[in-house]
Motif scaffolding. Structure first.
Motif, mmCIF file in Angstrom:
data_model
loop_
_atom_site.group_PDB
_atom_site.id
_atom_site.type_symbol
_atom_site.label_atom_id
_atom_site.label_comp_id
_atom_site.label_asym_id
_atom_site.label_seq_id
_atom_site.Cartn_x
_atom_site.Cartn_y
_atom_site.Cartn_z
ATOM 1 N N MET A 274 67.134 25.889 35.183
ATOM 2 C CA MET A 274 66.948 25.334 36.520
ATOM 3 C C MET A 274 68.194 25.515 37.380
ATOM 4 O O MET A 274 68.107 25.665 38.604
ATOM 5 C CB MET A 274 66.594 23.845 36.427
ATOM 6 N N LEU A 275 69.374 25.512 36.768
ATOM 7 C CA LEU A 275 70.604 25.745 37.527
ATOM 8 C C LEU A 275 70.641 27.168 38.083
ATOM 9 O O LEU A 275 71.061 27.391 39.227
ATOM 10 C CB LEU A 275 71.824 25.515 36.630
ATOM 11 N N ALA A 276 70.210 28.132 37.264
ATOM 12 C CA ALA A 276 70.320 29.536 37.655
ATOM 13 C C ALA A 276 69.143 30.020 38.493
ATOM 14 O O ALA A 276 69.311 30.860 39.385
ATOM 15 C CB ALA A 276 70.449 30.408 36.402
ATOM 16 N N TYR A 277 67.939 29.486 38.244
ATOM 17 C CA TYR A 277 66.727 30.036 38.873
ATOM 18 C C TYR A 277 65.980 29.024 39.742
ATOM 19 O O TYR A 277 64.847 29.287 40.127
ATOM 20 C CB TYR A 277 65.779 30.564 37.795
ATOM 21 N N ILE A 278 66.606 27.900 40.058
ATOM 22 C CA ILE A 278 65.881 26.888 40.827
ATOM 23 C C ILE A 278 65.524 27.396 42.217
ATOM 24 O O ILE A 278 64.465 27.063 42.753
ATOM 25 C CB ILE A 278 66.698 25.578 40.914
ATOM 26 N N VAL A 279 66.392 28.216 42.807
ATOM 27 C CA VAL A 279 66.076 28.780 44.129
ATOM 28 C C VAL A 279 64.828 29.645 44.048
ATOM 29 O O VAL A 279 63.925 29.547 44.884
ATOM 30 C CB VAL A 279 67.270 29.593 44.669
ATOM 31 N N GLN A 280 64.747 30.492 43.017
ATOM 32 C CA GLN A 280 63.591 31.364 42.841
ATOM 33 C C GLN A 280 62.325 30.550 42.572
ATOM 34 O O GLN A 280 61.256 30.834 43.128
ATOM 35 C CB GLN A 280 63.848 32.326 41.682
ATOM 36 N N ILE A 281 62.427 29.516 41.734
ATOM 37 C CA ILE A 281 61.268 28.684 41.397
ATOM 38 C C ILE A 281 60.750 27.949 42.622
ATOM 39 O O ILE A 281 59.543 27.942 42.916
ATOM 40 C CB ILE A 281 61.626 27.695 40.272
ATOM 41 N N LEU A 282 61.655 27.324 43.373
ATOM 42 C CA LEU A 282 61.242 26.556 44.545
ATOM 43 C C LEU A 282 60.767 27.455 45.680
ATOM 44 O O LEU A 282 59.894 27.063 46.459
ATOM 45 C CB LEU A 282 62.398 25.664 45.018
#
Length: 477
Positions: A274-282
């Motif tokens: 979530m730290l690394a890919y939270i931007v992509q997920i959201l």
């Protein structure tokens, strides 16, 4: 005596703050792909790479972390905690300097691989804080250290709004430099010194950290007498056969399984991806990069707040209770995220509330992970291995951590592409549930127990054989 007037509390805080500065650097390292990838994946970026290369750059530090977990615990047992702590910070500083000066994709690989070696600090520093802190403070001290990771992630994501990734990398050198300076101020760990039969130095270090009260002397006597007993029972030659026999003992296998399952639960719940890919997920959920960016900052704030709250929760709640309550809640929220996303993508149900409900559930899950799973898991990790197995135990479980971290960091973008948010969260939820079910039957309670008492429970020893009389302990003898 209040903490503010307790000199031993402040001495333990010096050790804690040095480890916190290392954890801030870890927060920058873990969340750096979130600020690096948007630029290097852009056609107009400073350095252009493919999406496959970007995922390998993000996960490459996990593979080099395997070597760190193999080598560093042995160095920690032979040369001590201070030398290791300084070395870990030096690797982070060197990695960030390479990032700040990077001009091609090979520099990015080199920097991330360099920063993978001190990934073992996730375990090492937890063990260090556990050894240097009073049993009553150990839980919330370790949680404060975990809060520092959230501070590093929040700073990294926030600075990305106004700085380039190279400027952020240059700034990230500061916390680890401070950690090196602070490490020079505290003595070697009493546990390390007694393990290496340096009893006089152990006594001095223990008094510097914990004082010379009657209870402190009793704890010191128990620590020394137990290690002396282990030495007497270990007169056999340390050959390969005996080392393998040690690894097959219950007091190694049980902690190893517990820590490996805790690592799997932590990874699957989203602590790192979530730290690394939270931007992509959201962005995939909201279809709006601006909303995703602000939700990312909100996620970091929630993480920091949750870890602050967990400092008090970890003091009040039993480790088992906290882990299972928050772990079950996390699994439920991940399943709910998967269900909501599935209904929206396949049946277009809930379209009017989907854009805010799904991010809300995801952020609530982030809060749950950091208020319970992370502090409980890492506190247990610092306590569960007997002293004679801490080196090899940390190495073995660290290798599991590095491998799982690399797999998660490499596979999460692929799972997002192939199965979407619903499939990704559903798969990870299953891993969390399975891990919790197994731990329910094998995990001991460790709250407010000394490390020696926990070790005795793991070994099945009901009476440690130490006399707690009012007589003065004969440590000096």
């Amino acid at each position: 005596m209040g903490c503010l007037n307790d000199i031993y509390f402040w001495r333990q805080c010096i050790v804690l703050f040095a480890n916190c500065m290392l954890s801030v650097g870890t927060g920058f390292m873990l969340s750096f792909p979130a600020v690096l990838n948007p630029d290097i994946l852009s056609p107009n970026g400073t350095i252009h790479v493919t999406s496959d290369q970007a995922s390998w750059i993000a996960g490459s530090n996990g593979f080099s972390g395997v070597f760190g977990f193999i080598l560093v615990p042995h160095i920690m047992q032979v040369y001590g905690r201070k030398i290791v702590h300084i070395g870990l910070n030096c690797f982070y500083v060197l990695g960030f300097l390479i990032l700040a000066l990077a001009h091609n994709v090979y520099c990015l690989y080199a920097a991330r691989i360099m920063q993978g070696i001190p990934m073992c600090g996730v375990f090492i520093t937890t063990i260090t804080v556990g050894e240097y802190s009073h049993p009553k403070r150990r839980g919330y001290f370790i949680t404060i250290k975990k809060t520092a990771v959230a501070i590093g992630a929040l700073m990294c994501h926030s600075l990305a709004l106004c700085w380039t990734w190279k400027q952020i990398a240059a700034f990230a050198v500061i916390p680890n430099t401070l950690a090196i300076l602070l490490t020079l101020m505290w003595p070697e760990s009493p546990s390390f010194l007694v393990f290496n039969e340096k009893y006089d130095e152990c006594c001095k270090s223990h008094i510097w950290l914990f004082g010379d009260s009657l209870q402190s002397q009793r704890n010191l006597e128990e620590l020394v007498s137990n290690q002396m007993e282990i030495r007497k029972q270990s007169k056999e030659k340390n050959n390969l056969k005996n080392e393998i026999r040690k690894l097959l003992k219950k007091d190694f296998i049980k902690p190893f399984i517990i820590v490996s399952l805790l690592t799997m639960i932590t990874d699957a719940s989203g602590r790192f991806y979530m730290l690394a890919y939270i931007v992509q997920i959201l962005t995939d959920v909201t279809k709006n990069k601006s909303i995703a960016a602000y939700c990312t900052i909100g996620s970091d704030v929630l993480t920091f707040t949750a870890l602050l709250i967990s400092c008090f929760v970890i003091r009040c709640c039993k480790r088992r209770t906290l882990l299972f309550v928050t772990g079950t809640t996390c699994a439920f929220l991940m399943c709910l995220t998967s269900l909501i996303t599935f209904l929206k993508s396949h049946f277009n149900i809930g379209g009017s509330v989907y854009w805010w409900l799904t991010p809300l559930v995801i952020l609530l899950n982030v809060f749950t992970i950091n208020v319970g799973i992370v502090p409980a898991g890492f506190t247990i990790l610092s306590e569960i291995f007997p002293l004679e197995h801490k080196g090899i135990g940390t190495a073995a479980t660290g290798i599991v951590f590095a491998i799982l971290y690399s797999i998660v960091m490499k596979c999460t973008p692929l799972m997002m592409e192939k199965t979407g948010v619903e499939g990704t969260f559903g798969i990870y939820a299953i891993h969390v549930i399975v891990g919790l079910l197994i731990l329910y039957f094998i995990l001991n309670e460790t709250k407010d127990k000394t490390l020696q008492q926990i070790e005795n429970e793991i070994k099945g020893i009901k009476h440690p054989g130490v006399c707690y009389s009012n007589e003065k302990p004969l440590i000096s003898a």
